[in-house]
Design a protein around this motif. Structure first.
Motif, PDB file in Angstrom:
ATOM      1  N   ALA A  18       0.384   4.047  -2.714  1.00  0.00           N
ATOM      2  CA  ALA A  18      -0.089   5.348  -2.229  1.00  0.00           C
ATOM      3  C   ALA A  18       0.849   6.477  -2.642  1.00  0.00           C
ATOM      4  O   ALA A  18       0.413   7.595  -2.915  1.00  0.00           O
ATOM      5  CB  ALA A  18      -0.235   5.330  -0.708  1.00  0.00           C
ATOM      6  N   HIS A  78      -2.399   5.331   3.822  1.00  0.00           N
ATOM      7  CA  HIS A  78      -1.909   4.758   2.554  1.00  0.00           C
ATOM      8  C   HIS A  78      -3.069   4.074   1.825  1.00  0.00           C
ATOM      9  O   HIS A  78      -3.266   4.245   0.615  1.00  0.00           O
ATOM     10  CB  HIS A  78      -0.807   3.716   2.819  1.00  0.00           C
ATOM     11  N   LYS A 131       0.819  -1.231   0.000  1.00  0.00           N
ATOM     12  CA  LYS A 131       0.000   0.000   0.000  1.00  0.00           C
ATOM     13  C   LYS A 131       0.837   1.258   0.000  1.00  0.00           C
ATOM     14  O   LYS A 131       0.490   2.247  -0.652  1.00  0.00           O
ATOM     15  CB  LYS A 131      -0.942   0.024   1.193  1.00  0.00           C
ATOM     16  N   PHE A 172      -1.653  11.144  -1.492  1.00  0.00           N
ATOM     17  CA  PHE A 172      -1.435  10.812  -0.072  1.00  0.00           C
ATOM     18  C   PHE A 172      -1.186  12.066   0.764  1.00  0.00           C
ATOM     19  O   PHE A 172      -1.655  12.177   1.897  1.00  0.00           O
ATOM     20  CB  PHE A 172      -0.245   9.838   0.040  1.00  0.00           C
TER      21      PHE A 172
END
Ligand SMILES: NC(=O)c1ccc[n+]([C@@H]2O[C@H](COP(=O)([O-])OP(=O)(O)OC[C@H]3O[C@@H](n4cnc5c(N)ncnc54)[C@H](OP(=O)(O)O)[C@@H]3O)[C@@H](O)[C@H]2O)c1
Length: 435
Positions: free
Chosen positions: A116, A211, A112, A227
């Protein structure tokens, strides 16, 4: 192999043979026939790497070429699908995924942090090279939320998407409520049980959930992954007293990731929330994850299940691999990468909601009048005030629940309140979320 070529043989290169990587190899070895039956392809691991070549990983490495680096796996000419299961948003994970995409290999990852922070770049690379980038396991482990958004909800407009995206935090909050124990104490238990890392800061600080939220937002709204615009607050300052007060007021505290679209733009936030006890998400406990998607045509979709763990996560990784075997490729974030634009981010101080406030004040006459005056001056109206002094106790908690107001206004009021001599600790504010 491009997306349009024959899918009869998938030759996987795995970087990372830890919890998830080992699970993927074991599942592939154990389910060879089923996998072939369901995908029409022969799927095997032909190359791998990890840090320690000698470690016994509980499966046979026969037929796998060992490489000294993840980039070597990604660029091995015998590999046509690269599976990244190292973790981290830079270093070997970043270099190898980039190399695989640039070399025209399909990529599957559970990472992730990587998606992200680099998702938009990867989406462009995947489109440029006509390959798939699948990352189902990166959000909520075994729950097929990416597939639901990318495929099942393709014609729906997402009004709001929110969820319990970090099992460690949900476990800690659940145990704090069940036992009345303090945060630090329960965190230590979570570490002993293997639910929390030795360095738990990404989990308890809300970064891991953020994330995942960044990825969900991009999919839900067809925008670039952003993000940096996420407002992030963790659960470190939640006290046993807050949890008990929440219950008394008819709520439960959950760490939620929430993305919402309005005419002004997209708000993305991760923070502890007061959630009404009768809402389904309030009753998702322990390490379980849940994602709720509110849409126009479908209405509400609720998915709940294991957000981590070796086989739940490996199951999602293999579902991604199976899609490639079947020739199913989707745009990485809902639409072609060239059409992904930045979403207009809404700042947190624009948020409008109700608030739970915990103050710690010296028990002396006039304090309550000063507090209510500050709130009135800023235009914050109060729904509930609870003050419970006790004989001989110098500092007492004061609990306030407000009606809806803008967060910038709430912050101003709290600054004024905090400036009084009688307020002995910084005020604690938890948002009340209508989910
Ligand atoms: N665990 C879960 O339940 C879960 C759930 C969802 C998503 N994920 C994601 O899945 C990914 C993998 O997680 P995990 O729990 O399996 O991690 P892990 O158990 O720590 O495994 C990491 C693997 O990467 C290898 N590695 C580390 N540095 C390396 C390097 N420089 N070059 C090559 N290999 C290297 C390690 O090698 P050694 O084995 O030799 O040390 C290990 O095999 C992460 O992105 C994580 O966020 C995990």
């Amino acid at each position: 192999m491009s997306a349009s070529e024959s899918k009869t043989e998938l030759r996987l290169g795995l970087a990372g043979l830890g919890t998830v990587g080992s699970g993927v190899v074991k599942m592939i070895q154990d389910t060879q026939d089923l996998l072939q039956e369901r995908t029409g392809s022969v799927i095997s691991v032909v190359a791998a790497t990890a840090r320690d070549k000698k470690k016994d990983r509980g499966f046979s490495m026969d037929g796998m070429t060992w490489h000294e680096s993840a980039v070597d796996v990604a660029t091995d000419p015998n590999v046509n699908v690269f599976v990244e299961l190292i973790g981290g948003s830079d270093g070997p994970a970043l270099d190898s995924v980039r190399a695989a995409l640039m070399n025209g290999k399909h990529v599957v990852t559970a990472n992730k942090a990587l998606i992200a922070l680099h998702g938009s770049e990867f989406a462009q690379l995947a489109d440029d090279h006509n390959v798939a980038l699948n990352y189902e396991a990166s959000v909520a482990g075994g729950i097929p939320i990416i597939k639901s958004l990318r495929e099942g909800l393709v014609i729906n407009q997402v009004k709001r998407i929110f969820g319990i995206l970090n099992g460690t935090c949900n476990y800690i909050l659940s145990v704090m409520e069940e036992t009345g124990r303090a945060f630090d104490d329960v965190l230590k238990d979570a570490q002993d049980l293997g639910y929390a890392e030795a360095d738990p800061s990404f989990d308890i600080g809300g970064i891991d959930a953020a994330h995942k939220l960044a990825i969900l937002t991009s999919l839900a709204y067809g925008c670039e992954v952003d993000f940096d615009s996420i407002y992030i607050e963790g659960i470190e300052t939640i006290s046993a007293h807050d949890i008990a007060m929440a219950k008394e007021l008819g709520y439960r505290i959950k760490l939620l990731g929430i993305a919402e679209k309005s005419d002004a733009g997209i708000s993305q936030r991760v923070h502890p929330c007061f959630v009404k006890l009768d809402r389904p998400i309030a009753n998702v406990s322990d390490v379980t994850n849940a994602v709720v998607v509110d849409t126009d045509y479908l209405g509400r979709l609720v998915l709940e299940g294991p957000g981590a763990g070796q086989f739940p996560t490996a199951s999602a990784v293999i579902a991604d691999i199976a899609d490639i075997a079947r020739g199913v490729t989707q745009p990485v974030f809902m639409k072609p990468a060239r059409d992904l634009k930045p979403g207009a981010a809404i700042a947190m101080d624009q948020h409008v909601g109700e608030y739970y406030i915990r103050l710690t004040a010296r028990d002396k006459p006039g304090v309550m009048a000063e507090i209510t005056q500050d709130l009135a001056d800023e235009g914050v109206s109060i729904e509930t005030i609870i003050q419970r002094g006790a004989e001989g106790v110098e500092n007492v908690p004061i609990i306030l629940v407000t009606h809806k107001c803008q967060e910038s206004v709430m912050n101003r009021a709290l600054q004024r309140i905090a400036a009084h001599d009688a307020i002995v600790r910084p005020p604690r504010m938890i948002r009340i979320e209508d989910v």
